[in-house]
Design an enzyme around this catalytic site. Structure first.
Site, PDB file in Angstrom:
ATOM      1  N   GLN A  91       0.839  -1.194   0.000  1.00 39.04           N
ATOM      2  CA  GLN A  91       0.000   0.000   0.000  1.00 39.04           C
ATOM      3  C   GLN A  91       0.879   1.251   0.000  1.00 39.04           C
ATOM      4  OE1 GLN A  91      -2.725  -0.033   3.286  1.00 39.04           O
ATOM      5  NE2 GLN A  91      -3.275   2.110   3.126  1.00 39.04           N
ATOM      6  N   GLY A  92       0.710   2.093  -1.037  1.00 38.01           N
ATOM      7  CA  GLY A  92       1.548   3.290  -1.138  1.00 38.01           C
ATOM      8  C   GLY A  92       0.757   4.565  -0.892  1.00 38.01           C
ATOM      9  N   TYR A  93       0.538   4.894   0.371  1.00 34.45           N
ATOM     10  CA  TYR A  93      -0.233   6.097   0.720  1.00 34.45           C
ATOM     11  C   TYR A  93       0.670   7.163   1.353  1.00 34.45           C
ATOM     12  CZ  TYR A  93      -4.920   4.012   0.062  1.00 34.45           C
ATOM     13  OH  TYR A  93      -6.053   3.463  -0.444  1.00 34.45           O
ATOM     14  N   SER A  94       1.218   6.844   2.531  1.00 33.09           N
ATOM     15  CA  SER A  94       1.953   7.845   3.316  1.00 33.09           C
ATOM     16  C   SER A  94       3.196   8.327   2.587  1.00 33.09           C
ATOM     17  CB  SER A  94       2.399   7.253   4.653  1.00 33.09           C
ATOM     18  OG  SER A  94       1.302   7.000   5.462  1.00 33.09           O
ATOM     19  N   SER A 147       4.074  -1.434   4.625  1.00 38.83           N
ATOM     20  CA  SER A 147       4.304  -2.719   5.290  1.00 38.83           C
ATOM     21  C   SER A 147       4.653  -3.780   4.262  1.00 38.83           C
ATOM     22  CB  SER A 147       3.045  -3.178   6.023  1.00 38.83           C
ATOM     23  OG  SER A 147       2.599  -2.181   6.876  1.00 38.83           O
ATOM     24  N   GLU A 203     -10.134  -1.629   6.304  1.00 38.52           N
ATOM     25  CA  GLU A 203      -9.230  -1.902   7.428  1.00 38.52           C
ATOM     26  C   GLU A 203     -10.000  -2.166   8.717  1.00 38.52           C
ATOM     27  OE1 GLU A 203      -6.385   1.291   7.718  1.00 38.52           O
ATOM     28  OE2 GLU A 203      -4.767  -0.130   7.424  1.00 38.52           O
ATOM     29  N   ASN A 236      -3.390   8.402  17.178  1.00 37.34           N
ATOM     30  CA  ASN A 236      -4.369   8.754  18.222  1.00 37.34           C
ATOM     31  C   ASN A 236      -4.976  10.128  17.972  1.00 37.34           C
ATOM     32  OD1 ASN A 236      -4.323   6.507  19.826  1.00 37.34           O
ATOM     33  ND2 ASN A 236      -3.066   7.403  21.458  1.00 37.34           N
ATOM     34  N   GLU A 237      -4.107  11.077  17.609  1.00 36.57           N
ATOM     35  CA  GLU A 237      -4.556  12.463  17.462  1.00 36.57           C
ATOM     36  C   GLU A 237      -5.530  12.581  16.291  1.00 36.57           C
ATOM     37  OE1 GLU A 237      -1.254  11.473  17.821  1.00 36.57           O
ATOM     38  OE2 GLU A 237      -1.392  11.909  19.964  1.00 36.57           O
TER      39      GLU A 237
END
Lengths: 394, 364, 394, 364
Positions: free
Chosen positions: A131-134, A168, A251, A372-373
C-alpha cells in the site's frame, strides 16, 4: 443481538480447527506464531508457500462474493475463520493487504479487465500487494501527496516519481497501489489517482526502515521514473482520493476479529509469565491483568456490535482508538510483568522474546493507520459533529 | 527553608551540562550504545578527572562536598545524555552501600573516587559463603543480571538469606558473562563465583547491620536513579519540542495544535514535579534523616520520576509519529532506558506500598 | 538548598503554635476548621472578630514591608506562620484577598494617598476586599471585559455598569477592585482600569451563587450606576490590565504553603476514615493514599523551590495545575474511601461532612484561577515557547 | 454472532427514550430530586402502564420477553434522565434475586410486574432470625442504608452470616427512616426490624442455595446498573456538547478548541466501549451462562461503565467551567449519581480482583 452460535457455525469452527491442525505442520510448523517480514526468524519463501496452501484449500477470499471467485461466506463464518486461524498459531498473512484491502476495493471500483487480471493471483496466493499512501513529509496528512505521475502518451504508460513510506511488507510484495498526483498543480485531495504499479522494475527501490524493535516490517519505496500501463488506474483518473478512502474502510473489517484472537494469545503469554515469575501475586499487576482481559472482551463485543446489521455508527469511529491503546497498555503490562528479566534478550526464550516484541511493537499501534490524534479529531468531527480543525496554507 | 539551587549547585549542574553536551553528544552516545560493551571509556576518564566520583564526599576527604544533591544533579545530566559510564553503579549505588556499612576498607572508597569501578552484585539465584579452616571465606554463587558488571574492577557481592553477608571481591576472581540487552545504553552481565577464596577482611558487613545499611543505601540509590529518570524525561521533552516546532502537518507546525501543546505542558508538569521531589529528597538525605523519613522521600522521588519519565517517553514516541518508532530517532533509546531503570529500582507500586504501611498500619 | 530550620525559625514556629493554642479558644473555638462563607456553620461576625484578634497580635501583613505597616518577615517565617496557622485549625481567612492579593499590589502600584487610606484598614482586620475580574460571558477569557466605567466629570466620580461573577466572599466584603473598561470602544486588554469600589451602596447588588456543595462561597456582583471617587483607580487609567495581572502573580505566593497544610489535614482525615472503615486494607486504595501523601510532599518541595532565591522559572508555571489536580484526586479518593456511607449526609459526623465537602468542593480547584485548559496553554506558550492559541474575532 | 440491536430492541429503546424525554424532562427530574421523598409517582405509574416492570419476563408469563438486554436498554434510558423511580430496585435487583431463588412466592413477582415496589435490604449492621414455638420466624435487625426503602411496598430482608437467609416482609411491618442524601435522585432509608413475626413461607431461600442465587443476582444487577451508568455518562457528554457548541471564549465556541474536542472524543470512546460491554454482557446473561462466565462479563460491563461515567462526569463539570460547579446546572446531579451508583455496585477494583482470581489463581 445474538451471541449464540448456530449448529452450522459450530460445525464450521470445528472444520477450521481441524484443517489448521492438519496443515500447520511439517515445514509449516516453523511459521507457527510468526508475525511477518522484519522478524529475524521469518522465512518469506515458506510464508508464500503457506499462502498457497491456504488458497488451495479455499481459505483465501472467503469474504469475497462468489462472482469474484470468493467463497461468499456470511459474516459469522468469516469471524470464526479468523479467530480459529490465529488461535491455531497461524502466521501473519503475507496476502493480507491484497486479499483484505485491495481486492474488496478492486471488486467495488475496478474494471472487469482489472478484476480478471488481478483477482486470480491474489486468490491463488501467488501475487502480493503493498500500500503506497503515506509520504515522508505528510505523515497523518494523507492528502499532502507529492508523488506525481504523468502519462507518457507515446508508450501509453504512467511514469511515477516520488516516495512513499511506512509501506508494510513491501520487500515481499509484487505490486503496490500508489496514490499519486496525476494532475499537475492540483491541491490536496483533488487531481489524485490510485495507480497499480509493479514493484519489480528498475524505477522502484525498496528500502527497509529499521524499527525500535530492531526489525524492519516497514519500508520506504522510491519511485524514480517507475512505469505502469496507462490503464492501471483504479477508479477514474483524478478521483483516486475517493477510492483510497474506500479502501481504508476495509481496514476496520472483519479481520479485526482475527487480530483480537492474536491479542488474546499475547495476553495469555502475559498471564503465563506472571504466574511463572510471581508477578501474579502483586495486587496492582493483578488489577492490570484483569483490566486487560475485561477490556479485550469488550473489544470483541464492540466489533460484533459494529459489524452487525444496522451496526452502531458512532461506535465504528471509536474502535481503532480503543484497540490500539488497549494494545499499547498490554505492551507496557508485558514489560512490567517481565520485570528485570525483560531487559535481557534471550533468543532461546520464545515467550519472553515475543513479549518484548509486544512491548516495543505496540508503540506503533497508536501511530499507524491514523494516529491517536487523528482518530480523536475524526471522532470529534465526524461522530460528534464538532467544528473541524483549521488547516493553514494550501 | 529554600529548595532553589545555591551557587555551587548551579555551577556543578551547569558544568556537567556543558561538559556532556560536548563529550557525550548524540553521535557519541549512539556509538557507545551500539558498541560491543557499551562503555565510553574516554568519557569515563573525563568524568573521573573532573572529580565527579567524589562529588558527594566531604571536602576534608578530597571530595567536592556537594552531598546527595550533587550526586542527583550529576545523575540528572548523565541520564539526559544516556552516558555509557558506570557512574551510577560505582559512585552512587556501591559507594552508598559501602559508606552505609561503615566502610572497613578505605582503599575501596578511594578507588571509587579515582575511577576504579565498583559494582554491587545483588539478586543472586543461589549464593553461599562458608568459612574455611584457614580463616578465609569460600564464595559460590550466580548473580544472573548485574548492571555494569562487565566494566567492574571490583565487586560487592551480596549473599542474601537469614543472615545476609556482603563481600568485597576483585573482578578477576569472578566469571563475568555479558548479556544481550534491550537497553543497550547500560549493559548487564551475569556474575559467577566458583570456589572463590577471599580473606576475612573481605566481609564488609552482615546480619542486621547489613540489612539496615541496605535499606539506607537503597533509599540513596533510588533518589539518584530518580534524578537520572528526570534527565531522561527532560530529554524526551526537549527532543519532542524541537521536532514539533519543525514538523509541518496540515500546513502548520504540529507544535501549534492544542492537543500537542497540552501534552507537552503535561510532560513539563510531571517533570518539574519530579525534579522538585528529587531535589527535595536529596536535600533531606543530606540532613541525616531517620530511616522512615529517608524511605518516605526516596519513595516520593522515585515514584514521581518513574511516572514522569513513563509519560514523557510515551508521548515523545507518540508525538514524533512514524519516525518516533524508528531505530534512527533517539527517543526509542530513552524509552528503553526509562523502563530498564524502572525495573531496576523496583516498581513504584512496591515503594508506594511501603509508604502505605507507614501511614496505615502503624499504631495511630 | 536548605531544608533545615534555623534555631530562630524553630523558636518562631513554637511561638506561632503557642499563640494559636492560646487564642483559638473561647468563642473562636467555633471557627476551628471552618472554611469560610458559604458553609452553613460559618459565623461571619465571629470570623471578623477573629481577623481583628490576629491583627492585634501582628499576624496580619507579616509579609508586607515594614514601611507599609507590615512585619517584613523573611520568607521562611512566613511559611512557618501559614503552616502552623492551618495545622492549629485556623479558619479560612476572610481577610485573605485584601491582605495577600490586594495589599501587595497596592504597595507596588498605589499612590501614597491610596496606601494611607486602605492599608491600615486591612492591617487592622477591619476592611475586607473582593476581586471583580471574571464576567459571565468571559470565563477564562479575562480580557473580555464588558463592565464599563465612565467618569462623571461634574461629580468627579466613576460610574460603573456591568456584572462580575465568581467573586469569592463578596457577601462579607466592604470593597471590591473592579477591572472595568474606561475607554469606550477599546478592545481586549486595552483601555481597562482597575477601580476600587465600595460594595455598600445602592448601585451594587451581591447575589450568592449556589454551588454543587449546596453552599454559596461565590457571588454575582451587579453594578448598576455604582459610583466611586475619581481618584480610586489603581495604576494609571487605561492600564488596568497590567496591574490586574500583577495582582494574579501574588496568588502563587507564600500562602500556598498554608494551603498545603490544609491539604495535609484533609489527607489525614482520609487516612483516619480508611483506618476506621477498613478501606485501609484495600490494596488499590492503599496505593492511592500513599500516592496522595507522596505527591503532597512534592507540592511542598515544589513551592519551596519556586519561592526560593533564583527560583525555577519553569517550575513556577506548573504549580497551579499540579496542586489543583492533586486536590481533585484527593476529593475522589475521599469519596471512594467513604464508600456507601459517603452518599448519606449526617450533620453530626463532622469528619464525614468535611470529606464530602472536600470531594465536591475540589471540583472547583481545576476551574477557578485559570482552568486546567488555561493553565496548560500558559505552560505551553510561556514556559515552553510553543505557538500561541489563535483567537478569533475582536 | 451479532451484537447490533434487533428490531424489537431498537423499538423498546426508542420508545423509552421518547417517553422519558416527555415524562421526565429536566424540570420534572429536578422537581423529583428536590422533593421531600424523591419519587416521581406519576412517572412510575406511566412506567408500570407501559409494562416495563415485566420487560424481561417471557411473553408466556405476560412479559415482553426482552430479557436482560431489554432491562439494560430501559436502565440506560432511565439513567440518562435520573428518573426518580424504583425501577432498578424492584424490577431488576429484587426481581433478579427472587427469580434466582427459585421464586417460591409467585404473587410477589406478579406484584413487581404490576408496580408494587419490592426492595432488597442488604448490608445489615446486625440482624437475626429465630424460629418461634408457633413455627413462625422472628426477625430483628438494622439495615442502615437501603436504596429505595422509603418507596417500598415489600422488602426482601437479607440476613447474612454462616448460613444466610432471605425473608419476604411487607413494608408496614418494618420501621423505615429516610436519610438525607448527597445524590438526591435516589434516596436511601434505614430499615429496622424489631420482633417482627413472619410465617414460615416468608423464608425464600437460605444457605448455599441462597449464596449461589446472590452471586447470580449480583451479576445481573451489575449489568443493569452498568447500563444506568452508561445513560448517565451519555447525558454528561450530550450536555457538554450542547454547552461547548454555544459557549464562546476568545472569540470562538469552545467546541472548536482541540483540547475540548479530544476530551469529548475520549468520552465517546469510553461510553461506546462501555455500551458494547453492557450489551454484550446482557446478551451473555440471556444465554444462561455458567456462573464464572456471567461473573466475568458482569465485571466487564460494570468496570467499563464505571470508568466511562467517572471520566464523563468529571469532564462534563470541567468543560462547563464555572457554571459546571453550580447547583443550577444539571451536571452536578449526574456527577453525584455516578458516584452513588459506583459505591452501590461495589468498587470496580473489587470486581477486577475477582476476575484476577479466575485468571491467575486457578490451576492452569
Amino acid at each position: 443481538m445474538n451471541l449464540t452460535e448456530t449448529p452450522e457455525e459450530r460445525t464450521f469452527r470445528a472444520e477450521v480447527q481441524a484443517w489448521m491442525a492438519a496443515h500447520l505442520t511439517g515445514e509449516f510448523a516453523a511459521l507457527r506464531g510468526c508475525h511477518g517480514p522484519g522478524e529475524e526468524r521469518f522465512d518469506a519463501a515458506l510464508a508464500k508457500r503457506w499462502e498457497q496452501e491456504l488458497a488451495t484449500a479455499g481459505w483465501v477470499g472467503i469474504g469475497w462474493p462468489q462472482a469474484a471467485g470468493g467463497a461468499g461466506l456470511p459474516l459469522g463464518k468469516q469471524i470464526i475463520f479468523h479467530e480459529e486461524y490465529v488461535r491455531a498459531g497461524g502466521p501473519g498473512r503475507l496476502g493480507h493487504i491484497g486479499e483484505q484491502l485491495f481486492a474488496p476495493t478492486l471488486i467495488d471500483f475496478g474494471t472487469p479487465a482489472q478484476q480478471a487480471r488481478f483477482l486470480p493471483g491474489i486468490r491463488a496466493g501467488r501475487e502480493y500487494w503493498a500500500q503506497g499512501y503515506s509520504e515522508p513529509n505528510a505523515g497523518s496528512d494523507l492528502a499532502n501527496v507529492r508523488t506525481r505521475a504523468r502519462l507518457d502518451v507515446e508508450r501509453g504508460e504512467w511514469v511515477i516519481d516520488g516516495q512513499k513510506v511506512w509501506t508494510s511488507w513491501a520487500q515481499e510484495a509484487d505490486w503496490i497501489f500508489v496514490l499519486a498526483r496525476t494532475e499537475e498543480g492540483s491541491q490536496r485531495h483533488h487531481g489524485l489517482s490510485l495507480l497499480l504499479v509493479p514493484l519489480h522494475q528498475p524505477g522502484v527501490t525498496v528500502r527497509p526502515i529499521r524499527q525500535m524493535t530492531g526489525g524492519a516490517e516497514f519500508n520506504e519505496v522510491f519511485f524514480d521514473g517507475a512505469r505502469t500501463e496507462g490503464s492501471l488506474h483504479l477508479g477514474p483518473v483524478g478521483e483516486g482520493w475517493k477510492v483510497a478512502m474506500a479502501l481504508l474502510g476495509y481496514e476496520r473489517g472483519v479481520s479485526t476479529l482475527g487480530q483480537q484472537a492474536q491479542f488474546r494469545h499475547e495476553l495469555d503469554l502475559v498471564i503465563a509469565a506472571a504466574r511463572a515469575n510471581g508477578a501474579a501475586q502483586d495486587p496492582v499487576l493483578r488489577q492490570r491483568i484483569a483490566d486487560a482481559a475485561l477490556r479485550l472482551a469488550t473489544l470483541r463485543f464492540h466489533a460484533l456490535r459494529v459489524l452487525g446489521a444496522g451496526g452502531a455508527s458512532h461506535a465504528a469511529y471509536t474502535a481503532k482508538y480503543a484497540w490500539s491503546n488497549w494494545r499499547r497498555d498490554l505492551g507496557q503490562l508485558a514489560a512490567d510483568v517481565l520485570g528485570r528479566a525483560g531487559d535481557v534478550v534471550r533468543a532461546d526464550d520464545a515467550a519472553r522474546t515475543r513479549l518484548q516484541q509486544v512491548w516495543l511493537s505496540s508503540r506503533a499501534d497508536t501511530i499507524y493507520a491514523g494516529t491517536n490524534e487523528i482518530q480523536l479529531n475524526l471522532i470529534a468531527e465526524r461522530a460528534l459533529g464538532m467544528p473541524r480543525e483549521e488547516r493553514k496554507g494550501p | 527553608m529554600d529548595l532553589a539551587l545555591d551557587d555551587d549547585q548551579q555551577a556543578i549542574a551547569q558544568a556537567a551540562a556543558d561538559f556532556l553536551a560536548e563529550a557525550c553528544a548524540a553521535p557519541a552516545m549512539r556509538a557507545a550504545a551500539d558498541s560491543a560493551d557499551g562503555m565510553d571509556r574516554a568519557l569515563w576518564q573525563g568524568i573521573v578527572e573532573q572529580g565527579w566520583c567524589a562529588v558527594a564526599a566531604p571536602e576534608a576527604e578530597g571530595g567536592l562536598g556537594l552531598g546527595e544533591v550533587g550526586l542527583a544533579l550529576l545523575a540528572e545530566q548523565l541520564g539526559r545524555h544516556l552516558a555509557g559510564v558506570p557512574f551510577f553503579e560505582s559512585a552512587i549505588e556501591a559507594a552508598a552501600l559501602l559508606r552505609a556499612c561503615g566502610n572497613p576498607e578505605p582503599a575501596l572508597l578511594a578507588g571509587v573516587a579515582s575511577g576504579a569501578v565498583l559494582v554491587l552484585a545483588a539478586h543472586a539465584t543461589h549464593a553461599d559463603a562458608s568459612t574455611t579452616p584457614a580463616g578465609d571465606w569460600r564464595l559460590d554463587g550466580t548473580w544472573p543480571q548485574v548492571p555494569g558488571a562487565a566494566w567492574a574492577d571490583n565487586f560487592l557481592l551480596l549473599i542474601e538469606g537469614e543472615s545476609p553477608r556482603l563481600f568485597w571481591v576483585p573482578a578477576p576472581e569472578l566469571a563475568v558473562e555479558p548479556l544481550a540487552m534491550i537497553d543497550t545504553t547500560r549493559r548487564s552481565a551475569s556474575v559467577h563465583a566458583h570456589a572463590v577464596h577471599v580473606p576475612a577482611t573481605a566481609l564488609l558487613a552482615e546480619g542486621a547491620a547489613l540489612r539496615t545499611a541496605l535499606v539506607h543505601a537503597r533509599g540513596l540509590a533510588a533518589i539518584a536513579l530518580a534524578a537520572e529518570q528526570v534527565g531522561v524525561a527532560q530529554q524526551c521533552l526537549d527532543l519532542t519540542l524541537a521536532y514539533a516546532a519543525q514538523r509541518m502537518q496540515f500546513g502548520r507546525p504540529i507544535a501549534s495544535f492544542q492537543a500537542v501543546k497540552h501534552r507537552c505542558a503535561q510532560m513539563l508538569v510531571a517533570i518539574e514535579s519530579a525534579r522538585s521531589a528529587v531535589y527535595g529528597a536529596a536535600a533531606v538525605a543530606d540532613a541525616a534523616p531517620e530511616a522512615t523519613t529517608l524511605s518516605f522521600h526516596a519513595a516520593e522521588a522515585w515514584c514521581a520520576a518513574c511516572d514522569a519519565v513513563r509519560y514523557a517517553a510515551q508521548e515523545a514516541i507518540q508525538l514524533h509519529g512514524g519516525v518516533g518508532y524508528t531505530w534512527e530517532v533517539d527517543v526509542q533509546r530513552y524509552f528503553k532506558r526509562a523502563q530498564a531503570n524502572r525495573v531496576r529500582g523496583g516498581d513504584p507500586s512496591t515503594w508506594r506500598e511501603r509508604v502505605a504501611a507507614q501511614l496505615l498500619d502503624a499504631a495511630p
